[in-house]
Design a protein around this motif. Structure first.
Motif, mmCIF file in Angstrom:
data_model
loop_
_atom_site.group_PDB
_atom_site.id
_atom_site.type_symbol
_atom_site.label_atom_id
_atom_site.label_comp_id
_atom_site.label_asym_id
_atom_site.label_seq_id
_atom_site.Cartn_x
_atom_site.Cartn_y
_atom_site.Cartn_z
ATOM 1 N N MET A 1 31.319 54.223 42.687
ATOM 2 C CA MET A 1 31.060 53.206 43.706
ATOM 3 C C MET A 1 32.164 52.153 43.730
ATOM 4 S SD MET A 1 28.583 54.125 45.501
ATOM 5 C CE MET A 1 28.660 52.646 46.497
ATOM 6 N N LEU A 2 32.671 51.780 42.573
ATOM 7 C CA LEU A 2 33.765 50.807 42.538
ATOM 8 C C LEU A 2 35.007 51.369 43.215
ATOM 9 C CD1 LEU A 2 33.270 49.345 38.948
ATOM 10 C CD2 LEU A 2 32.599 48.323 41.155
ATOM 11 N N LEU A 3 35.283 52.662 43.011
ATOM 12 C CA LEU A 3 36.406 53.310 43.700
ATOM 13 C C LEU A 3 36.147 53.388 45.205
ATOM 14 C CD1 LEU A 3 37.343 56.227 41.264
ATOM 15 C CD2 LEU A 3 38.731 54.215 41.834
ATOM 16 N N LEU A 4 34.926 53.720 45.588
ATOM 17 C CA LEU A 4 34.561 53.785 47.002
ATOM 18 C C LEU A 4 34.773 52.426 47.673
ATOM 19 C CD1 LEU A 4 33.285 55.077 49.513
ATOM 20 C CD2 LEU A 4 31.040 54.622 48.500
ATOM 21 N N ILE A 5 34.339 51.369 47.045
ATOM 22 C CA ILE A 5 34.505 50.011 47.588
ATOM 23 C C ILE A 5 35.990 49.684 47.707
ATOM 24 C CG2 ILE A 5 34.135 47.560 47.091
ATOM 25 C CD1 ILE A 5 31.406 48.502 45.785
ATOM 26 N N GLU A 6 36.762 50.035 46.687
ATOM 27 C CA GLU A 6 38.211 49.795 46.707
ATOM 28 C C GLU A 6 38.868 50.524 47.883
ATOM 29 O OE1 GLU A 6 41.784 51.638 44.108
ATOM 30 O OE2 GLU A 6 40.271 50.559 42.935
ATOM 31 N N LYS A 7 38.529 51.803 48.074
ATOM 32 C CA LYS A 7 39.110 52.598 49.171
ATOM 33 C C LYS A 7 38.676 52.046 50.527
ATOM 34 C CE LYS A 7 40.425 55.671 46.082
ATOM 35 N NZ LYS A 7 41.391 55.242 45.134
ATOM 36 N N ALA A 8 37.408 51.650 50.660
ATOM 37 C CA ALA A 8 36.917 51.102 51.926
ATOM 38 C C ALA A 8 37.639 49.792 52.258
ATOM 39 C CB ALA A 8 35.414 50.881 51.862
ATOM 40 N N ASN A 9 37.882 48.965 51.257
ATOM 41 C CA ASN A 9 38.624 47.725 51.487
ATOM 42 C C ASN A 9 40.054 48.019 51.904
ATOM 43 O OD1 ASN A 9 36.496 45.925 50.985
ATOM 44 N ND2 ASN A 9 36.864 45.971 48.789
ATOM 45 N N TRP A 10 40.674 49.046 51.291
ATOM 46 C CA TRP A 10 42.032 49.441 51.665
ATOM 47 C C TRP A 10 42.063 49.928 53.112
ATOM 48 C CZ3 TRP A 10 44.071 54.194 53.146
ATOM 49 C CH2 TRP A 10 45.466 54.216 53.302
ATOM 50 N N VAL A 11 41.119 50.771 53.493
ATOM 51 C CA VAL A 11 41.066 51.281 54.867
ATOM 52 C C VAL A 11 40.860 50.123 55.840
ATOM 53 C CG1 VAL A 11 39.701 52.667 56.497
ATOM 54 C CG2 VAL A 11 40.370 53.639 54.293
ATOM 55 N N ASP B 1 22.737 41.417 56.887
ATOM 56 C CA ASP B 1 22.853 40.367 55.869
ATOM 57 C C ASP B 1 22.510 40.892 54.472
ATOM 58 O OD1 ASP B 1 23.582 38.530 57.819
ATOM 59 O OD2 ASP B 1 21.532 37.777 58.077
ATOM 60 N N TYR B 2 21.769 41.979 54.399
ATOM 61 C CA TYR B 2 21.372 42.552 53.106
ATOM 62 C C TYR B 2 22.428 43.507 52.533
ATOM 63 C CZ TYR B 2 16.875 40.886 54.806
ATOM 64 O OH TYR B 2 15.868 40.100 55.298
ATOM 65 N N ALA B 3 23.397 43.882 53.348
ATOM 66 C CA ALA B 3 24.352 44.922 52.942
ATOM 67 C C ALA B 3 25.222 44.507 51.759
ATOM 68 C CB ALA B 3 25.223 45.330 54.131
ATOM 69 N N LYS B 4 25.872 43.352 51.852
ATOM 70 C CA LYS B 4 26.807 42.949 50.786
ATOM 71 C C LYS B 4 26.115 42.805 49.436
ATOM 72 C CE LYS B 4 30.709 40.070 49.590
ATOM 73 N NZ LYS B 4 31.119 41.014 48.590
ATOM 74 N N PRO B 5 24.973 42.111 49.346
ATOM 75 C CA PRO B 5 24.311 42.049 48.038
ATOM 76 C C PRO B 5 23.941 43.435 47.508
ATOM 77 C CG PRO B 5 23.356 40.412 49.520
ATOM 78 C CD PRO B 5 24.288 41.264 50.339
ATOM 79 N N PHE B 6 23.522 44.333 48.396
ATOM 80 C CA PHE B 6 23.192 45.689 47.968
ATOM 81 C C PHE B 6 24.447 46.403 47.452
ATOM 82 C CE2 PHE B 6 22.772 50.252 48.767
ATOM 83 C CZ PHE B 6 21.628 50.530 48.047
ATOM 84 N N VAL B 7 25.522 46.366 48.230
ATOM 85 C CA VAL B 7 26.767 47.034 47.825
ATOM 86 C C VAL B 7 27.297 46.435 46.530
ATOM 87 C CG1 VAL B 7 29.200 47.387 48.461
ATOM 88 C CG2 VAL B 7 27.389 47.831 50.141
ATOM 89 N N ASP B 8 27.233 45.115 46.403
ATOM 90 C CA ASP B 8 27.717 44.455 45.180
ATOM 91 C C ASP B 8 26.915 44.854 43.944
ATOM 92 O OD1 ASP B 8 29.705 43.197 46.605
ATOM 93 O OD2 ASP B 8 28.678 41.247 46.689
ATOM 94 N N SER B 9 25.688 45.321 44.138
ATOM 95 C CA SER B 9 24.861 45.723 42.993
ATOM 96 C C SER B 9 25.191 47.142 42.507
ATOM 97 C CB SER B 9 23.373 45.645 43.348
ATOM 98 O OG SER B 9 23.009 46.700 44.218
ATOM 99 N N LEU B 10 25.991 47.864 43.260
ATOM 100 C CA LEU B 10 26.358 49.237 42.898
ATOM 101 C C LEU B 10 27.616 49.188 42.038
ATOM 102 C CD1 LEU B 10 25.829 50.771 46.444
ATOM 103 C CD2 LEU B 10 24.200 50.752 44.536
ATOM 104 N N ALA B 11 27.476 49.513 40.773
ATOM 105 C CA ALA B 11 28.587 49.276 39.846
ATOM 106 C C ALA B 11 29.038 50.506 39.075
ATOM 107 C CB ALA B 11 28.203 48.171 38.866
ATOM 108 N N THR B 12 28.707 51.706 39.545
ATOM 109 C CA THR B 12 29.204 52.903 38.858
ATOM 110 C C THR B 12 30.698 53.034 39.134
ATOM 111 O OG1 THR B 12 28.824 54.389 40.730
ATOM 112 C CG2 THR B 12 26.981 54.081 39.161
ATOM 113 N N PRO B 13 31.422 53.763 38.290
ATOM 114 C CA PRO B 13 32.862 53.950 38.540
ATOM 115 C C PRO B 13 33.149 54.533 39.931
ATOM 116 C CG PRO B 13 32.331 54.631 36.310
ATOM 117 C CD PRO B 13 31.023 54.334 36.999
#
Length: 164
Positions: free
Chosen positions: A118-128, A104-116
């Protein structure tokens, strides 16, 4: 040890790096839980999405990167342990084996990571997650094994070049 001297620490290919990637992958796949092999496969696909016709890869297309698949599993296990120790990933004993799920803590933690990055990593993970989460395990293994086939042929000399 003085303030100027620090022990040698690497972030690349570390438990921290792979743990954060695994956390992002599990968050993108939530509420689904993934076994270790699927996490290893998804990790490779997130980092090298361009290899499968996806968006530009997160990391540069270095030669022989297919060999990463050979060492990735152990490093990812270390990263999962680190993220579990922080309460961000949960390990679940399932009928088919051990699986991992974002807590339950994962999404708020991931959402707090806002470097370029990390944003690309999140984008690629969502695509996968969107592209491969419904893929049958045998189909995914066939796709991933294609990287091994390509990698091993790079070590074999071409037929007909210089003899025997």
């Amino acid at each position: 040890m003085s303030d100027q001297q620090q022990p040698y620490v690497t972030v690349f290919n570390s438990a921290l790096e792979t743990g954060v990637r695994s956390l992002v992958i599990l968050t993108a796949n939530f509420p689904d839980a993934l076994d270790l092999q699927r996490l290893v496969d998804f990790d490779y696909l997130v980092v090298h999405s361009g290899d499968v016709g996806g968006p530009e890869s997160l990391h540069p297309p270095l030669p022989m990167r297919e060999g990463e698949l050979l060492v990735r599993r152990r490093i990812i296990e270390s990263g999962l342990s680190l993220m579990m120790s922080r309460g961000l990933i949960t390990r679940i004993a399932h009928a088919e084996g051990i699986v991992y799920q974002a807590s339950d803590y994962a999404k708020p933690f991931v959402d707090s990571l806002a470097t370029p990055y990390m944003l690309l990593l999140i984008e690629k993970a969502n695509w996968v997650a969107t592209t491969f989460s419904n893929m049958d395990t045998s189909e995914l293994h066939k796709l991933i094994n294609g990287f091994f086939d390509k990698w091993t042929t790079q070590f074999h000399p071409s037929q007909g070049l210089g003899g025997g």
